[in-house]
Design a protein around this motif. Sequence first.
Motif, short mmCIF file in Angstrom:
data_model
loop_
_atom_site.label_atom_id
_atom_site.label_comp_id
_atom_site.label_asym_id
_atom_site.label_seq_id
_atom_site.Cartn_x
_atom_site.Cartn_y
_atom_site.Cartn_z
N ASP A 33 -3.94 -22.18 -22.26
CA ASP A 33 -2.93 -21.94 -20.85
C ASP A 33 -1.49 -23.86 -21.13
O ASP A 33 -1.92 -24.16 -21.53
CB ASP A 33 -3.84 -22.57 -19.72
N PRO B 162 3.64 -21.47 -8.93
CA PRO B 162 2.30 -20.91 -9.18
C PRO B 162 1.47 -22.29 -8.54
O PRO B 162 1.60 -23.54 -8.77
CB PRO B 162 1.90 -21.01 -10.41
N ARG C 254 -6.14 -21.21 -12.59
CA ARG C 254 -4.95 -20.62 -11.86
C ARG C 254 -5.23 -19.53 -10.63
O ARG C 254 -6.05 -18.97 -10.39
CB ARG C 254 -3.74 -20.09 -12.85
N VAL D 162 -2.07 -23.99 -9.03
CA VAL D 162 -3.15 -24.51 -10.48
C VAL D 162 -3.68 -25.44 -9.62
O VAL D 162 -3.62 -26.57 -9.20
CB VAL D 162 -2.32 -24.52 -11.70
N THR E 11 -5.18 -17.06 -7.40
CA THR E 11 -3.81 -17.02 -6.62
C THR E 11 -4.20 -16.27 -5.23
O THR E 11 -5.78 -15.87 -4.85
CB THR E 11 -3.94 -15.16 -7.00
N HIS F 220 -9.18 -16.32 -9.17
CA HIS F 220 -8.91 -17.83 -10.18
C HIS F 220 -9.61 -17.23 -11.50
O HIS F 220 -10.32 -17.04 -11.58
CB HIS F 220 -10.14 -19.27 -9.49
#
Length: 348
Positions: free
Chosen positions: A172, A132, A152, A134, A154, A166
């Motif tokens: 989280d 991931p 996070r 981040v 993408t 985002h």
Amino acid sequence: MPSPLLLLGAGRQAAYGEFPLARIAAVHPVVLVGAAPPAWALPLLAGHLVADPDREADTAGVVARFAARQRVAGVLTWSREHLVTAARVAGQLGLPGLPYETALACADPAALRTLLARHGVPPAGRDDLEGPLVAAEAVVHDEDVHIVAITRTTPGPPPARQPLRHIVYAHDGLLHNPFLRQAVERTGRALGLTHGVLHVELRVTPRGPRVIGAAPCLPGDLIPLLVERATGVDLARAAAAVATGGVPDVSLTRQRAAAIQFAYPAATGRLTHLALAPAAAQEPSAERMVLSRQPGGLVRAASHADASDRLAHWVVVGADPGECEGGLRGLAVHLSATVSPPSRTFAA
């Protein structure tokens, strides 16, 4: 006029700059240091100093003359390219700010990597391409680094890999990761940051979190809006508080999720049609949906795009990331765009 906060550069687009400026202007008079203020910023400003923040010495001189007749409460910028000038101005006025040498390092990616490595910050290597992507959003006060949210991201297709999405979630799991916390705290110490906001980009790898980059300023892409909607923490006001010698409020008052999606062209060419269906306003999770291009201009496909090629963005709020992802998909169907092949070669 009460002592103003000097802001170096407001940004060109209201879509991204209006939210943080409005939050700060509600509690401090803001004097913009820059070229002619954009029209959208004028109602939020208490004044304007004509200077080019890219010209460090000239800007420092303009501010010094202003400060000789008007006390300045603080100096702030959310533009990475203005960090060096902001550090110099804050230093000459004796105000909280980034150390000048650190600002210079932040302007040079190689120097920043060297600085972080010297302080034991675990860097991302060539093999750390999976996992991931981040960012830790932190507020630093009296050298205490408080992580308020995890963003996070993408990424889009290579080679550009522009952010597609985002998501910020108040619960989280990475907020409780001791290795991520250690990496962020070491980054703050490496930058010599005693007061300010800190955006640390990391890749979560099998070897643990690895730092990709860091910026001691407010993050872009409306991440401060996502953090506020998801957690209640106002990063913009926190940045203003520490810049003016105050105590930032980092109290968690919301326990939600918020997300933003960016639309890029499907092909490279001339944008001939871009529209948003009125029904988008009826989507229950929609916070906002904004078109960011006008038909007629040349645009690049996502694989070669930059932020200027974005056609639109939309923000949703939900109980958790899954609900936000559903809301993002629901809004996407309301956007229509047509790109025609260019009549001449388009430089990618």
